[in-house]
Design a protein around this motif. Structure first.
Motif, PDB file in Angstrom:
ATOM      1  N   VAL A   1       0.748  -1.223  -0.454  1.00  0.00           N
ATOM      2  CA  VAL A   1      -0.032   0.025  -0.244  1.00  0.00           C
ATOM      3  C   VAL A   1       0.473   1.799   0.191  1.00  0.00           C
ATOM      4  CG1 VAL A   1       0.076   0.415   2.330  1.00  0.00           C
ATOM      5  CG2 VAL A   1      -1.816   1.493   0.840  1.00  0.00           C
ATOM      6  N   ALA A   2       2.606   0.804   0.651  1.00  0.00           N
ATOM      7  CA  ALA A   2       3.357   2.097  -0.109  1.00  0.00           C
ATOM      8  C   ALA A   2       3.633   2.371  -0.648  1.00  0.00           C
ATOM      9  CB  ALA A   2       3.617   2.518   1.585  1.00  0.00           C
ATOM     10  N   ALA A   3       3.588   1.416  -2.395  1.00  0.00           N
ATOM     11  CA  ALA A   3       4.505   1.431  -2.763  1.00  0.00           C
ATOM     12  C   ALA A   3       5.013   2.344  -3.433  1.00  0.00           C
ATOM     13  CB  ALA A   3       4.379   0.267  -4.088  1.00  0.00           C
ATOM     14  N   ASP A   4       4.136   3.249  -3.002  1.00  0.00           N
ATOM     15  CA  ASP A   4       3.839   4.577  -4.474  1.00  0.00           C
ATOM     16  C   ASP A   4       5.843   5.524  -3.998  1.00  0.00           C
ATOM     17  OD1 ASP A   4       2.010   5.376  -1.844  1.00  0.00           O
ATOM     18  OD2 ASP A   4       2.478   6.907  -2.672  1.00  0.00           O
ATOM     19  N   SER A   5       5.211   5.187  -2.851  1.00  0.00           N
ATOM     20  CA  SER A   5       7.159   6.168  -2.287  1.00  0.00           C
ATOM     21  C   SER A   5       8.274   4.765  -1.615  1.00  0.00           C
ATOM     22  CB  SER A   5       6.440   7.212  -1.357  1.00  0.00           C
ATOM     23  OG  SER A   5       5.907   7.508  -1.217  1.00  0.00           O
ATOM     24  N   LEU A   6       7.805   4.087  -0.629  1.00  0.00           N
ATOM     25  CA  LEU A   6       8.560   2.698  -0.919  1.00  0.00           C
ATOM     26  C   LEU A   6       9.058   2.122  -1.380  1.00  0.00           C
ATOM     27  CD1 LEU A   6       7.674   2.835   2.995  1.00  0.00           C
ATOM     28  CD2 LEU A   6       9.360   3.902   1.441  1.00  0.00           C
ATOM     29  N   GLY A   7       8.032   1.529  -3.177  1.00  0.00           N
ATOM     30  CA  GLY A   7       8.055   0.845  -4.480  1.00  0.00           C
ATOM     31  C   GLY A   7      10.135   0.646  -5.097  1.00  0.00           C
TER      32      GLY A   7
END
Length: 320
Positions: free
Chosen positions: A230-236
């Protein structure tokens, strides 16, 4: 062992960004920060930074250093990003008076795309994930002559991010531990480098299914990992930087993983308990302290600062 990022790099960056970035605000982190024998928890409200994330620090340091060296080309600067690094690059480029061309995956949140265009950036949506946007960015840089920046894997970017730790330490005397979310590792590398110099522990927190740093530590080298969070847009990021791995091997560093469900829960708690609307990447750091399935457990009396690193999010899903 020679390090890939030094404390002197962070100090030089601090001089470059002084007066051009917003000093971080610190807030008590809830009941644990109010006494009662437990750990003292603080929040570093870095989502109040220019462009809505810590990335402004590294972007300012990167472009200012190239300006000082006379190496900013007429074609401007280009970067691939999940969103936040692109915003920071576009903002810093506008401040420096140069063009910015930003490549994002097509999955980038609309709120970030709209803000990028508001900063005057040429936005190009390419591929399903960050790695594909990066390949397109590299090809554009080679063809156009634009200066290639990076979302995290550059010493000037990481050193700029590390200036945050200098400010946190000034505002939280006696700090024992700093907790940061990790994607590709720029924030972590910079913060951990400064924290090590001051004898402060760093806790590196990743989603279970975006574990680039954790996997690098297990393999002994940066390796590609699947990206699904769910956090992949920043942590992906598919792999952690060499500087992040180097920093993780030194000093007192803990690497922990948290499940998506706990990231979502931490983000909602930040809103309902503190009225702080942050993106999932920021909530990932807090999830390390609140997740019942592991994470990091501070000792009684331990002074802990959780970095809330960004707030470029659509907050409509927080109202329920």
């Amino acid at each position: 062992m020679q390090t890939l990022l030094s404390y002197s790099d962070v100090k030089t960056a601090a001089e470059r960004v002084a007066g051009h970035v917003r000093p971080v605000a610190i807030a008590p982190g809830g009941p644990d920060g109010e006494g009662g024998g437990g750990p003292e928890v603080f929040f570093a409200l870095e989502f109040l930074q220019h462009t809505g994330s810590f990335k402004a620090r590294g972007a300012r340091n990167f472009l200012r250093a190239h300006h000082e060296a006379g190496t900013l080309p007429a074609a401007g600067v280009t970067i691939a990003s999940g969103g936040n690094a692109g915003l920071a690059c576009a903002w810093a480029a506008r401040e420096q008076g140069v063009r910015a061309t930003v490549f994002l995956p097509v999955s980038a949140p609309k709120v970030k795309v709209d803000r990028l265009r508001g900063y005057g950036a040429d936005v190009r949506l390419v591929g399903a994930e960050y790695a594909e946007a990066l390949a397109a960015c590299e090809a554009f840089a080679a063809e156009s002559g634009a200066l290639a920046s990076h979302a995290y894997d550059h010493p000037l970017i990481a050193a700029g991010a590390g200036t945050l730790m200098e400010e946190i330490r000034q505002r939280v005397p006696g700090l024992d531990t700093v907790v940061v979310s990790v994607g590709g590792g720029g924030l972590f590398a910079g913060v951990a480098t400064a924290a090590r110099h001051h004898g402060v522990r760093t806790v590196a927190v990743e989603p279970e299914n975006c574990r680039a740093l954790h996997a690098a530590l297990e393999a002994g080298r940066p390796v590609d990992v699947p990206v699904d969070s769910v956090a992949a847009d920043s942590l992906g990021a598919r792999r952690a930087s060499a500087a992040a791995l180097d920093a993780a091997r030194q000093g007192d560093v803990r690497s922990v993983l948290v499940p998506d469900a706990e990231i979502v829960r931490a983000r909602r708690a930040l809103w309902h308990d503190h009225r702080l609307a942050v993106e999932h990447a920021a909530a990932t750091a807090l999830a390390a302290l609140t997740s019942p399935s592991g994470g990091y457990r501070p000792a009684p009396g331990e002074r802990v600062c959780v970095v809330l690193c960004g707030a470029n999010t659509d907050p409509s899903d927080l109202a329920f």
